[in-house]
Design a protein around this motif. Structure first.
Motif, mmCIF file in Angstrom:
data_model
loop_
_atom_site.group_PDB
_atom_site.id
_atom_site.type_symbol
_atom_site.label_atom_id
_atom_site.label_comp_id
_atom_site.label_asym_id
_atom_site.label_seq_id
_atom_site.Cartn_x
_atom_site.Cartn_y
_atom_site.Cartn_z
ATOM 1 N N ALA A 204 0.851 -1.190 0.000
ATOM 2 C CA ALA A 204 0.000 0.000 0.000
ATOM 3 C C ALA A 204 0.883 1.235 0.000
ATOM 4 O O ALA A 204 2.059 1.172 0.345
ATOM 5 C CB ALA A 204 -0.907 -0.013 1.224
ATOM 6 N N GLY A 205 0.298 2.341 -0.357
ATOM 7 C CA GLY A 205 1.025 3.603 -0.325
ATOM 8 C C GLY A 205 0.983 4.307 -1.655
ATOM 9 O O GLY A 205 0.517 3.778 -2.657
ATOM 10 N N ARG A 206 1.489 5.526 -1.629
ATOM 11 C CA ARG A 206 1.595 6.334 -2.840
ATOM 12 C C ARG A 206 2.998 6.143 -3.428
ATOM 13 O O ARG A 206 3.962 5.966 -2.689
ATOM 14 C CB ARG A 206 1.382 7.810 -2.522
ATOM 15 C CG ARG A 206 -0.014 8.135 -2.014
ATOM 16 C CD ARG A 206 -0.227 9.626 -1.897
ATOM 17 N NE ARG A 206 -0.159 10.303 -3.194
ATOM 18 C CZ ARG A 206 -1.132 10.315 -4.105
ATOM 19 N NH1 ARG A 206 -2.252 9.690 -3.859
ATOM 20 N NH2 ARG A 206 -0.981 10.957 -5.246
ATOM 21 N N ILE B 46 -1.949 -0.994 -7.004
ATOM 22 C CA ILE B 46 -1.800 0.428 -6.710
ATOM 23 C C ILE B 46 -2.760 1.199 -7.624
ATOM 24 O O ILE B 46 -2.721 1.032 -8.843
ATOM 25 C CB ILE B 46 -0.347 0.903 -6.929
ATOM 26 C CG1 ILE B 46 0.640 0.050 -6.120
ATOM 27 C CG2 ILE B 46 -0.204 2.383 -6.615
ATOM 28 C CD1 ILE B 46 0.418 0.056 -4.629
ATOM 29 N N THR C 48 0.063 -0.759 -11.153
ATOM 30 C CA THR C 48 -1.386 -0.949 -11.139
ATOM 31 C C THR C 48 -1.748 -2.433 -11.094
ATOM 32 O O THR C 48 -2.716 -2.808 -10.438
ATOM 33 C CB THR C 48 -2.073 -0.249 -12.327
ATOM 34 O OG1 THR C 48 -1.516 -0.716 -13.547
ATOM 35 C CG2 THR C 48 -1.922 1.265 -12.221
ATOM 36 N N HIS D 119 4.844 11.822 1.600
ATOM 37 C CA HIS D 119 3.634 11.250 1.004
ATOM 38 C C HIS D 119 3.883 9.952 0.238
ATOM 39 O O HIS D 119 2.932 9.276 -0.123
ATOM 40 C CB HIS D 119 2.984 12.248 0.039
ATOM 41 C CG HIS D 119 2.505 13.502 0.682
ATOM 42 N ND1 HIS D 119 1.696 13.535 1.796
ATOM 43 C CD2 HIS D 119 2.739 14.794 0.367
ATOM 44 C CE1 HIS D 119 1.444 14.779 2.136
ATOM 45 N NE2 HIS D 119 2.076 15.571 1.287
ATOM 46 N N TYR D 120 5.146 9.623 -0.027
ATOM 47 C CA TYR D 120 5.434 8.521 -0.942
ATOM 48 C C TYR D 120 6.159 7.374 -0.263
ATOM 49 O O TYR D 120 7.081 7.588 0.516
ATOM 50 C CB TYR D 120 6.260 9.031 -2.135
ATOM 51 C CG TYR D 120 5.530 10.109 -2.896
ATOM 52 C CD1 TYR D 120 4.472 9.788 -3.731
ATOM 53 C CD2 TYR D 120 5.882 11.441 -2.748
ATOM 54 C CE1 TYR D 120 3.774 10.774 -4.412
ATOM 55 C CE2 TYR D 120 5.191 12.444 -3.429
ATOM 56 C CZ TYR D 120 4.133 12.096 -4.257
ATOM 57 O OH TYR D 120 3.440 13.077 -4.922
ATOM 58 N N ASP E 10 -4.700 6.849 -8.866
ATOM 59 C CA ASP E 10 -4.669 8.062 -8.036
ATOM 60 C C ASP E 10 -3.544 8.047 -7.014
ATOM 61 O O ASP E 10 -3.265 9.072 -6.397
ATOM 62 C CB ASP E 10 -6.000 8.242 -7.306
ATOM 63 C CG ASP E 10 -7.128 8.633 -8.245
ATOM 64 O OD1 ASP E 10 -6.842 9.001 -9.407
ATOM 65 O OD2 ASP E 10 -8.294 8.577 -7.828
ATOM 66 N N ASP E 11 -2.924 6.898 -6.810
ATOM 67 C CA ASP E 11 -1.816 6.779 -5.865
ATOM 68 C C ASP E 11 -0.461 6.778 -6.563
ATOM 69 O O ASP E 11 0.553 6.405 -5.979
ATOM 70 C CB ASP E 11 -1.966 5.521 -5.011
ATOM 71 C CG ASP E 11 -3.069 5.659 -3.981
ATOM 72 O OD1 ASP E 11 -3.338 6.798 -3.549
ATOM 73 O OD2 ASP E 11 -3.664 4.632 -3.599
ATOM 74 N N ILE E 12 -0.455 7.182 -7.831
ATOM 75 C CA ILE E 12 0.780 7.291 -8.607
ATOM 76 C C ILE E 12 0.885 8.723 -9.122
ATOM 77 O O ILE E 12 -0.005 9.201 -9.826
ATOM 78 C CB ILE E 12 0.802 6.301 -9.794
ATOM 79 C CG1 ILE E 12 0.624 4.856 -9.313
ATOM 80 C CG2 ILE E 12 2.090 6.460 -10.598
ATOM 81 C CD1 ILE E 12 0.378 3.857 -10.434
ATOM 82 N N ASP E 13 1.953 9.398 -8.740
ATOM 83 C CA ASP E 13 2.197 10.758 -9.220
ATOM 84 C C ASP E 13 3.439 10.755 -10.099
ATOM 85 O O ASP E 13 4.463 10.177 -9.728
ATOM 86 C CB ASP E 13 2.411 11.713 -8.041
ATOM 87 C CG ASP E 13 1.148 11.896 -7.218
ATOM 88 O OD1 ASP E 13 0.034 11.736 -7.765
ATOM 89 O OD2 ASP E 13 1.260 12.194 -6.017
#
Length: 156
Positions: A13-15, A44, A40, A72-73, A47-50
């Motif tokens: 889990a996480g960004r 993931i 993905t 945040h990551y 929206d949790d990937i920048d």
């Protein structure tokens, strides 16, 4: 029996942040696509990937640092393609980017994944961005997932 920690499997889990070089975008775009697909497929959310685009590989560490320092990551994937030319310019870029990312990982405690191709030719870059050698962006994302799982297992 010794206690073993292994991030190869399990939920994650996480960004995730991805810093990608626009230079050699025909190659780095494929690395990015492979990394996103891998993340993905592991569950993931988009929206949790920048994704942050930088001009070239040289600029990757600064943006990777900024992203890691936000807290945040879970990991920062760094993608680029430095192709050897007629001078030693590539060696200077490769050395500094790799050293900077390694140091950032230790200083921030956030995994900095090295997905910067350091190749002798465009042909080699193409082979490593989805060609007959695979996609190093996918491998970078797989390593990020493993590191995030592993860090979650370790005692604080």
């Amino acid at each position: 029996m010794p206690r073993t920690f292994d991030g190869a499997t399990g939920p994650v889990a996480g960004r995730f942040a991805i810093v990608v070089s626009r230079y050699n975008e025909n190659v780095t775009g494929k690395l990015l696509q492979g990394a996103i697909e891998t993340l993905t497929q592991a569950g993931i959310a988009d929206d949790d990937i920048d994704v942050a685009w930088v001009p070239g590989a040289w600029e990757i560490p600064l943006i990777a640092q900024r992203m890691a320092e936000t807290g945040h990551y879970a990991a920062v994937l760094n993608l680029g393609a430095v192709i050897r030319g007629e001078t030693t310019h590539d060696e200077h870029i490769n050395r500094q980017v790799s050293l900077s990312l390694g140091e950032l990982s230790l200083v921030t405690g956030v995994p900095m994944l090295f997905g910067v191709l350091t190749v002798n030719s465009l042909e080699q870059a193409i082979h490593r961005s989805g060609g007959n050698v695979g996609n190093k962006g996918m491998e970078c994302a797989e390593a990020a997932l493993q590191m995030v799982r592993l860090l979650a297992q370790l005692p604080e």
